[in-house]
Write a protein that holds these residues in place. Structure first.
Motif, short mmCIF file in Angstrom:
data_model
loop_
_atom_site.label_atom_id
_atom_site.label_comp_id
_atom_site.label_asym_id
_atom_site.label_seq_id
_atom_site.Cartn_x
_atom_site.Cartn_y
_atom_site.Cartn_z
N LEU A 146 10.74 0.28 6.51
CA LEU A 146 10.36 0.19 4.98
C LEU A 146 11.24 1.41 4.25
O LEU A 146 11.76 0.90 3.10
N LEU A 147 11.41 2.32 4.99
CA LEU A 147 12.18 3.55 4.00
C LEU A 147 13.56 3.26 3.92
O LEU A 147 14.26 3.92 3.17
N LYS A 148 14.27 2.57 4.72
CA LYS A 148 15.59 1.87 4.59
C LYS A 148 15.74 1.21 3.13
O LYS A 148 16.78 0.91 2.88
N ILE A 149 14.83 0.66 2.71
CA ILE A 149 14.81 0.01 1.37
C ILE A 149 14.73 0.94 0.28
O ILE A 149 13.51 1.57 -0.06
N PRO A 150 15.72 1.19 -0.64
CA PRO A 150 15.56 2.17 -1.66
C PRO A 150 14.47 1.97 -2.63
O PRO A 150 13.72 2.99 -3.02
N LEU A 151 14.09 0.79 -2.93
CA LEU A 151 12.91 0.54 -4.01
C LEU A 151 11.66 1.16 -3.47
O LEU A 151 11.04 1.90 -3.93
N PHE A 152 11.49 0.78 -2.22
CA PHE A 152 10.23 1.14 -1.54
C PHE A 152 9.97 2.89 -1.40
O PHE A 152 9.30 3.60 -1.51
N ARG A 153 11.48 3.25 -0.75
CA ARG A 153 11.80 4.79 -0.58
C ARG A 153 11.58 5.66 -1.71
O ARG A 153 10.82 6.57 -1.76
N VAL A 195 10.97 9.68 -0.29
CA VAL A 195 12.26 10.14 0.19
C VAL A 195 12.44 11.34 0.80
O VAL A 195 13.32 11.50 1.68
N ILE A 196 11.41 12.10 0.91
CA ILE A 196 11.33 13.23 1.82
C ILE A 196 11.12 12.76 3.12
O ILE A 196 11.44 13.30 4.17
N LEU A 197 10.41 11.70 3.28
CA LEU A 197 9.98 11.16 4.70
C LEU A 197 11.20 10.55 5.32
O LEU A 197 11.47 10.75 6.50
N TYR A 198 11.82 9.92 4.46
CA TYR A 198 13.11 9.47 4.78
C TYR A 198 14.15 10.50 5.61
O TYR A 198 14.74 10.37 6.57
N GLU A 199 14.07 11.48 4.85
CA GLU A 199 14.98 12.78 5.22
C GLU A 199 14.20 13.21 6.60
O GLU A 199 15.08 13.73 7.52
N MET A 200 13.14 13.35 6.63
CA MET A 200 12.22 13.90 8.00
C MET A 200 12.75 12.85 9.05
O MET A 200 12.95 13.35 10.26
#
Length: 309
Positions: A146-153, A195-200
């Motif tokens: 899900l975090l690969k989707i910019p709107l969700f992220r 966005v922080i989770l995505y970086e993690m």
């Protein structure tokens, strides 16, 4: 940038504007707190390691202990730069350095050691490659996709919820009060932006890539009942990290093993592991510092007892 110490007590404790530094021997432990966390989640561990004679430094990751906007202005490059700067500072001052990290801080430890293989030893506490603990919802398990989707992220928030990584109920109540107070320097934030989770998770991916060439000896500490990152995270590292490593599984803790019910056992195991990474002369030097530290504590306690009479 690391601030200058504003207080040096008789116990060797230095308080920077937000970081923590315990002065001990020339053998230093650099501790890395988790994302959206604070140095205080590592300080119980730090104090016990200090009693064993180690110098301990807990820097603040970039953007942390501040507003959520400050956090959002940073990414994994900034966080890694925070710990690299402190590692290089310690080395430049003649310290022989060990590194330990909690949760995402553990993945950062792997990446730091990949860049600096002269690090003496590592400790991974509750390493988080996937958010798949028993308290995480099914949505949480799908987060990597899900975090690969910019709107969700850009709009998602992972909210802290019971049991907040802590099995010890009185301690959990105190932590929740601090979380709800809104003081991010006391207990971090109540939620983690997408966005922080995505970086993690990107950090976790980077760590997986370098594990097969790891060389630095590592202690892997994980709770069997970790509520945020299942024990499979630790088992993965135990299997794929190429350097010498030991696995310690805890039976009475949740995710925040550095402050939960077995925190002293965690600190003692860390001290023993790091001690074994030293040669004989270095071990003798560290033991002498620990003895000196214990003598100082006895004198301080005696003086306190006299004042209380």
């Amino acid at each position: 940038m690391r601030t200058e110490p504003r207080h040096l007590g008789n116990n060797g404790l230095m308080l920077t504007e937000k970081g923590i530094f315990h002065q001990g021997s020339r053998f230093a432990v650099l501790l890395i707190h988790g994302l959206t966390g604070t140095p205080k989640e590592m300080d119980s561990l730090a104090r016990r390691l200090h009693r064993y004679g180690f110098t301990v430094s807990i820097p603040v990751l970039a953007g942390h202990c501040n507003t959520i906007d400050s956090l959002l202005s940073t990414n994994k490059t900034d966080w890694l730069a925070s710990i690299e700067q402190e590692y290089c500072r310690l080395v430049s001052q003649g310290y022989k350095v060990f590194v330990g990290g909690l949760s995402a801080g553990a993945t950062m430890s792997i990446l730091l050691a990949d860049k600096y293989p002269d690090i003496t030893g590592l400790a991974f506490y509750s390493i988080t490659l996937r958010c798949d603990g028993w308290s995480v919802s099914r949505l949480g398990i799908l987060l990597p996709l899900l975090l690969k989707i910019p709107l969700f992220r850009n709009h998602y928030r992972f909210k802290e919820s019971h049991p907040y990584g802590i099995k010890n109920e009185p301690l959990r109540e105190r932590i929740v009060m601090k979380l709800e107070s809104g003081d991010s320097s006391a207990a971090g934030h109540t939620s983690t932006p997408g966005v922080i989770l995505y970086e993690m998770l990107d950090l976790a991916k980077d760590a997986r890539l370098v594990m097969p060439r790891g060389k630095v000896p590592a202690l892997i500490v994980h709770a069997q009942e970790d509520d945020l990152a299942s024990v499979s995270n630790a088992l993965y590292v135990h299997k794929h990290y190429a350097g010498p490593n030991e696995l310690l599984l805890l039976q009475d803790s949740y995710h925040l093993v550095t402050i939960d019910q077995e925190r002293q056992s965690v600190a003692d195991a860390t001290a023993r592991f790091f001690y074994d990474c030293l040669n004989h002369d270095e071990q003798q030097e560290l033991r002498a510092q620990a003895k000196k530290r214990c003598q100082h504590l006895r004198v301080t306690q005696a003086k306190t007892a006299i004042k209380l009479r």
